[in-house]
Scaffold this active site. Structure first.
Site, PDB file in Angstrom:
ATOM      1  N   PRO A  52       0.826  -1.229   0.000  1.00 50.61           N
ATOM      2  CA  PRO A  52       0.000   0.000   0.000  1.00 50.61           C
ATOM      3  C   PRO A  52       0.844   1.256   0.000  1.00 50.61           C
ATOM      4  CG  PRO A  52       0.034  -0.948   2.199  1.00 50.61           C
ATOM      5  CD  PRO A  52       0.832  -1.889   1.313  1.00 50.61           C
ATOM      6  N   CYS A  53       1.619   1.421  -1.008  1.00 50.64           N
ATOM      7  CA  CYS A  53       2.523   2.576  -1.059  1.00 50.64           C
ATOM      8  C   CYS A  53       1.739   3.891  -1.119  1.00 50.64           C
ATOM      9  CB  CYS A  53       3.450   2.455  -2.249  1.00 50.64           C
ATOM     10  SG  CYS A  53       2.699   1.738  -3.706  1.00 50.64           S
TER      11      CYS A  53
END
Length: 84
Positions: A52-53
DNA sequence: CGTATGACGTGCA
DNA sequence: GTGCACGCCATAC
């Protein structure tokens, strides 16, 4: 894959849904408090959807960038209730 | 090894 | 509040 990048990915992956972490925080958690620049560089090269950058934002509150477009990042964050 | 690059951060005008 | 310049660190060439 460098150990630093690996650690960064781990940290980012551990970010709970609905919460955000600044590049500085991630870098600090990765063991390089001053490598926030490198953190962004690494995430930029990373295209793994398992990470989940998009939950990693700038310290000033800006969403920053995203490998799929900054707009998409904002949309995602808004969906999670992080942004208004 | 040295130079260039980048999803950044802080300071100053 | 906005915009610009400098500094920092890891990678790539």
């Amino acid at each position: 894959m460098t150990p630093f990048a690996k650690t960064v990915y781990e940290v980012v992956r551990k970010i709970p849904k609905g919460q955000t972490r600044t590049y500085k925080q991630v870098a600090s958690a990765a063991g390089r408090p001053g490598a926030y620049r490198a953190v962004g560089n690494i995430l930029n090269k990373n295209f793994d959807p398992a990470i989940p950058c998009h939950r990693v934002i700038r310290s000033d509150g800006s969403t920053g960038g995203y490998n799929r477009g900054a707009t998409k990042k904002k949309e995602r964050l808004r969906k999670e209730g992080v942004l208004s």
